[in-house]
Design an enzyme around this catalytic site. Sequence first.
Site, mmCIF file in Angstrom:
data_model
loop_
_atom_site.group_PDB
_atom_site.id
_atom_site.type_symbol
_atom_site.label_atom_id
_atom_site.label_comp_id
_atom_site.label_asym_id
_atom_site.label_seq_id
_atom_site.Cartn_x
_atom_site.Cartn_y
_atom_site.Cartn_z
ATOM 1 N N ASP A 81 7.325 -0.846 -9.915
ATOM 2 C CA ASP A 81 6.733 -1.349 -8.680
ATOM 3 C C ASP A 81 5.214 -1.171 -8.695
ATOM 4 O OD1 ASP A 81 6.751 -2.390 -6.072
ATOM 5 O OD2 ASP A 81 6.918 -0.402 -5.172
ATOM 6 N N HIS A 82 4.491 -2.217 -8.362
ATOM 7 C CA HIS A 82 3.025 -2.176 -8.243
ATOM 8 C C HIS A 82 2.326 -1.541 -9.445
ATOM 9 C CE1 HIS A 82 2.365 -3.913 -4.299
ATOM 10 N NE2 HIS A 82 3.442 -3.274 -3.880
ATOM 11 N N ALA A 231 10.208 1.670 1.355
ATOM 12 C CA ALA A 231 9.765 2.959 0.826
ATOM 13 C C ALA A 231 9.583 3.988 1.935
ATOM 14 C CB ALA A 231 8.457 2.789 0.033
ATOM 15 N N THR A 232 8.624 3.743 2.826
ATOM 16 C CA THR A 232 8.253 4.734 3.844
ATOM 17 C C THR A 232 9.428 5.150 4.717
ATOM 18 O OG1 THR A 232 6.012 3.816 3.882
ATOM 19 C CG2 THR A 232 6.647 5.228 5.727
#
Length: 283
Positions: A81-82, A231-232
């Site tokens: 991811d990213h 995610a968060t």
Amino acid sequence: MLVNTKEMLLKAQKEGYAVPAFNIHNLETIQVMVETANELRSPVILAGTPGTFKYAGRDYIQAIATVASKRYDTPIALHLDHHEDFEAIKESIDLGTKSAMIDASHCSFEDNIKTVKEVVEYAHREGVTVEAELGCLGGQEDDLIVDEEDAKYTDPNQAKEFVEKTGIDSLAVAIGTAHGVYKEEPKLDFERLEKIKAVVDIPLVLHGASGISTEDVRKCIERGICKVNIATELKMPFADALKSFFEENPDANDPRKYMAPAKDAMKKVVVEKIKMCMSENRY
């Protein structure tokens, strides 16, 4: 075995649901994701940021994900991811990772294409699917921080050219979501998403879905979103349950005991998000 994301996203695109991509950090978070996905018969993407791989080790994460994938028959993908560093992507691909996001969205349109194309050429030779981003989300993802004024929406007029020139398998779009905790109610540009879908035939990806309502996420799915990143909203209940356990048990020292309530709290969110994406009972 671990799979790439091509078939799972194309199936989602065809059948009108999205595959949840949950950010993982360690053994416990991976266990929660794959065990819950298996119970609900949902495909799942385990998404690791550069910071996660730096913290845990690419070989450790790869090994844990591989073991997890052998336990169940639901599709499981380990996804980078990213990632911005081509060498880091190569390292994980060489270890067996089958899905990667190269994020050059902060670059000019031309440089974004050039960077992504280089990764695609290497990845596709190894049977690895590639996601890229056009436009730029605000907020914070891991160590990547983008100020709100620097956030840019995806231009539908550029999306078709970007996909054609890079050869990517999925496209992350910026339509008003952001990474991290929202300071105010996000306003999503559904019309922009519809325009992107009209000119792009590959699966579309929604980043920054923590805090977005189920209704809005499903509107996005109706308009072409096939992968939803979370995610968060996973980290917060995990951390809160861990803190509460120590407040109630200040002398606790056994990870097997204090990790259990944290995993249970995270599992509730995983169940909620799988149902939000309508990905349960798809296998």
